[in-house]
Design a protein around this motif. Sequence first.
Motif, mmCIF file in Angstrom:
data_model
loop_
_atom_site.group_PDB
_atom_site.id
_atom_site.type_symbol
_atom_site.label_atom_id
_atom_site.label_comp_id
_atom_site.label_asym_id
_atom_site.label_seq_id
_atom_site.Cartn_x
_atom_site.Cartn_y
_atom_site.Cartn_z
ATOM 1 N N ALA A 85 -9.707 35.198 6.436
ATOM 2 C CA ALA A 85 -8.482 35.314 5.649
ATOM 3 C C ALA A 85 -7.926 33.942 5.297
ATOM 4 O O ALA A 85 -7.412 33.729 4.182
ATOM 5 N N TYR A 86 -8.011 32.980 6.211
ATOM 6 C CA TYR A 86 -7.507 31.631 5.949
ATOM 7 C C TYR A 86 -8.283 30.979 4.812
ATOM 8 O O TYR A 86 -7.698 30.330 3.937
ATOM 9 N N LEU A 87 -9.599 31.155 4.808
ATOM 10 C CA LEU A 87 -10.408 30.569 3.746
ATOM 11 C C LEU A 87 -10.070 31.175 2.389
ATOM 12 O O LEU A 87 -10.059 30.480 1.367
ATOM 13 N N THR A 88 -9.789 32.470 2.375
ATOM 14 C CA THR A 88 -9.384 33.114 1.123
ATOM 15 C C THR A 88 -8.084 32.518 0.614
ATOM 16 O O THR A 88 -7.934 32.236 -0.587
ATOM 17 N N LEU A 89 -7.124 32.290 1.515
ATOM 18 C CA LEU A 89 -5.852 31.674 1.118
ATOM 19 C C LEU A 89 -6.053 30.268 0.566
ATOM 20 O O LEU A 89 -5.312 29.831 -0.323
ATOM 21 N N CYS A 90 -7.051 29.566 1.085
ATOM 22 C CA CYS A 90 -7.303 28.193 0.643
ATOM 23 C C CYS A 90 -8.115 28.143 -0.645
ATOM 24 O O CYS A 90 -8.432 27.047 -1.129
ATOM 25 N N GLY A 91 -8.476 29.306 -1.177
ATOM 26 C CA GLY A 91 -9.203 29.335 -2.434
ATOM 27 C C GLY A 91 -10.685 29.077 -2.313
ATOM 28 O O GLY A 91 -11.360 28.795 -3.305
ATOM 29 N N VAL A 92 -11.230 29.184 -1.089
ATOM 30 C CA VAL A 92 -12.665 28.999 -0.901
ATOM 31 C C VAL A 92 -13.397 30.224 -1.460
ATOM 32 O O VAL A 92 -12.865 31.336 -1.469
ATOM 33 N N ALA A 93 -14.609 30.033 -1.920
ATOM 34 C CA ALA A 93 -15.374 31.096 -2.563
ATOM 35 C C ALA A 93 -15.463 32.344 -1.687
ATOM 36 O O ALA A 93 -15.601 32.252 -0.457
ATOM 37 N N THR A 94 -15.383 33.502 -2.324
ATOM 38 C CA THR A 94 -15.495 34.775 -1.615
ATOM 39 C C THR A 94 -16.833 34.853 -0.891
ATOM 40 O O THR A 94 -17.872 34.518 -1.437
ATOM 41 N N GLY A 95 -16.799 35.317 0.325
ATOM 42 C CA GLY A 95 -18.015 35.428 1.132
ATOM 43 C C GLY A 95 -18.214 34.284 2.092
ATOM 44 O O GLY A 95 -19.030 34.377 3.012
ATOM 45 N N MET A 96 -17.469 33.174 1.919
ATOM 46 C CA MET A 96 -17.639 32.040 2.819
ATOM 47 C C MET A 96 -17.143 32.343 4.225
ATOM 48 O O MET A 96 -17.602 31.739 5.192
ATOM 49 N N GLY A 97 -16.190 33.298 4.347
ATOM 50 C CA GLY A 97 -15.733 33.683 5.681
ATOM 51 C C GLY A 97 -16.857 34.275 6.498
ATOM 52 O O GLY A 97 -17.081 33.890 7.655
ATOM 53 N N ALA A 98 -17.579 35.223 5.908
ATOM 54 C CA ALA A 98 -18.714 35.824 6.606
ATOM 55 C C ALA A 98 -19.810 34.788 6.842
ATOM 56 O O ALA A 98 -20.452 34.768 7.907
ATOM 57 N N THR A 99 -20.036 33.914 5.863
ATOM 58 C CA THR A 99 -21.040 32.861 6.030
ATOM 59 C C THR A 99 -20.678 31.946 7.189
ATOM 60 O O THR A 99 -21.541 31.569 7.996
ATOM 61 N N ALA A 100 -19.399 31.588 7.284
ATOM 62 C CA ALA A 100 -18.957 30.703 8.365
ATOM 63 C C ALA A 100 -19.161 31.366 9.730
ATOM 64 O O ALA A 100 -19.648 30.729 10.669
ATOM 65 N N LEU A 101 -18.802 32.643 9.852
ATOM 66 C CA LEU A 101 -18.981 33.342 11.128
ATOM 67 C C LEU A 101 -20.451 33.449 11.498
ATOM 68 O O LEU A 101 -20.829 33.303 12.666
ATOM 69 N N ALA A 102 -21.306 33.725 10.501
ATOM 70 C CA ALA A 102 -22.735 33.807 10.771
ATOM 71 C C ALA A 102 -23.291 32.443 11.183
ATOM 72 O O ALA A 102 -24.129 32.354 12.092
ATOM 73 N N LEU A 103 -22.825 31.376 10.525
ATOM 74 C CA LEU A 103 -23.284 30.034 10.890
ATOM 75 C C LEU A 103 -22.822 29.643 12.288
ATOM 76 O O LEU A 103 -23.555 28.975 13.030
ATOM 77 N N ILE A 104 -21.616 30.056 12.652
ATOM 78 C CA ILE A 104 -21.149 29.799 14.021
ATOM 79 C C ILE A 104 -22.107 30.437 15.014
ATOM 80 O O ILE A 104 -22.507 29.828 16.017
ATOM 81 N N GLY A 105 -22.492 31.679 14.736
ATOM 82 C CA GLY A 105 -23.444 32.350 15.618
ATOM 83 C C GLY A 105 -24.791 31.661 15.647
ATOM 84 O O GLY A 105 -25.414 31.522 16.707
ATOM 85 N N LEU A 106 -25.273 31.203 14.494
ATOM 86 C CA LEU A 106 -26.570 30.537 14.426
ATOM 87 C C LEU A 106 -26.569 29.243 15.240
ATOM 88 O O LEU A 106 -27.471 29.000 16.056
ATOM 89 N N PHE A 107 -25.549 28.414 15.035
ATOM 90 C CA PHE A 107 -25.493 27.151 15.763
ATOM 91 C C PHE A 107 -25.141 27.355 17.241
ATOM 92 O O PHE A 107 -25.488 26.525 18.080
ATOM 93 N N ASN A 108 -24.475 28.464 17.544
ATOM 94 C CA ASN A 108 -24.186 28.757 18.936
ATOM 95 C C ASN A 108 -25.456 29.020 19.730
ATOM 96 O O ASN A 108 -25.498 28.804 20.948
ATOM 97 N N MET A 109 -26.497 29.506 19.073
ATOM 98 C CA MET A 109 -27.769 29.715 19.763
ATOM 99 C C MET A 109 -28.285 28.400 20.330
ATOM 100 O O MET A 109 -28.793 28.340 21.453
ATOM 101 N N VAL A 110 -28.137 27.332 19.552
ATOM 102 C CA VAL A 110 -28.545 26.003 20.023
ATOM 103 C C VAL A 110 -27.539 25.468 21.042
ATOM 104 O O VAL A 110 -27.921 24.947 22.097
ATOM 105 N N GLY A 111 -26.245 25.628 20.723
ATOM 106 C CA GLY A 111 -25.215 25.069 21.592
ATOM 107 C C GLY A 111 -25.183 25.700 22.972
ATOM 108 O O GLY A 111 -25.064 24.997 23.978
ATOM 109 N N SER A 112 -25.282 27.016 23.044
ATOM 110 C CA SER A 112 -25.225 27.691 24.345
ATOM 111 C C SER A 112 -26.427 27.324 25.208
ATOM 112 O O SER A 112 -26.294 27.043 26.404
ATOM 113 N N TRP A 113 -27.620 27.357 24.591
ATOM 114 C CA TRP A 113 -28.799 26.952 25.359
ATOM 115 C C TRP A 113 -28.683 25.502 25.795
ATOM 116 O O TRP A 113 -28.979 25.157 26.947
#
Length: 423
Positions: free
Chosen positions: A257-285
Amino acid sequence: MVFSERGEPAGRLGGAALAVVAGAVVISAAMGIRQTFGLFVGSYSAVHDLPVATIAFAIALHNLVWGFAQPLAGAAADRHGSAPVVAVGAALFAAGLTLPALVPTGPMLVLGIGVLVGAGISCTSFGVVLTAVGRAVPAERRSAALGLVSAGGSAGQVLLVPLAQGVTALSGPAVALMALAGCMLAVAPLGLLLDRGERAAMVAGGGAAAASGGGGPAMPLRAAVAQALGNRGYCLLTLGFFTCGFQLAFIATHLPAYLTLCGVATGMGATALALIGLFNMVGSWGCGWLGGRYPQQRLLGWLYLIRGAAIAAFFLGPKTEAAVILFAAVMGLTWLGTVPLTSGLVAKVFGTRHLGTLFGLCFLSHQIGSFLGSWMGGWVFDATGSYGAVWIATAVAGLVAALLHFPIDDTPVALAAPLPAGD
């Protein structure tokens, strides 16, 4: 008894491997589904004409219920094993997703997402799963194994966030919630493999004495809890874990929702959450691996400092797609790395006999922070029209948490029950 080339019983190694795989899949489903909730804030509100604050409260409440239920779920797994606890938790989790899908009202949303999901995730996430893995794996490999399970669990975030977004776009939030409920039910039987790994470790290690960390009788649960609460390091660790919950819940719930308020392209919220999960695989290990080689409390301190700095830089900087991707990558690398380090530190100091309960109590602080981070984000936004104050609070909290962790003493404490007077 058959031994591996490293001199360890082959049965234990096989059981440990099964426990790691099963634990990663269970946490992948539970945490992956939980990370989709932020995607429903806007869609569920629009389709069913509910205030954002109501949806944020339901998401926040599940964190609080999870926190209070976690010590109970951990104690149940300590006593009865992981299989029944994981099965019951998966059923409650799925019911909590199904209820607001079928009856889309505010009270049912709060009951389903807030209460049932909160109770269900307490049985299918860190306090139960990592405890079982910690018991199944030899002490010298424990931190790395906990990090590997946490990393494998991030696969759920990578896979399920796009799934939830896609199904919501095609068929609406109700169908997406039902699909996620089906995913949760599919992992219900995997608690059996966690129990198998624990049993193999008990046979190889000589019974409960190995788990307790000492040669004498295990300390009773009440005495172990009292000892932990009287330990300065455990109290500092518990206070610092509050920050982790506050930061992660706010970002996971309100970043789209914050990204939408900032005018970032639609879908970047889901992309950001997915990227957090992807990089968390490396970070947690990586955090788990480092935790087996360096003091875990110092790693935690640096992790909180890096996370707080990343939050401040993102909030103060321009909101471009590149900035969102960079922020998601840094947050992912530090996202759940706190969990294997925190649970590993508790196991190092207090042993694994009552790990489910002791980590559960520590995790309660994390979930109180999660409740406040998620709920305050919605409340502050409704009151002011801005998320700014909460972004600042999450950044400052990182510094506070670091200062709490650096002084922690990780010296193991005695865990055997005291002998009667005169013996």
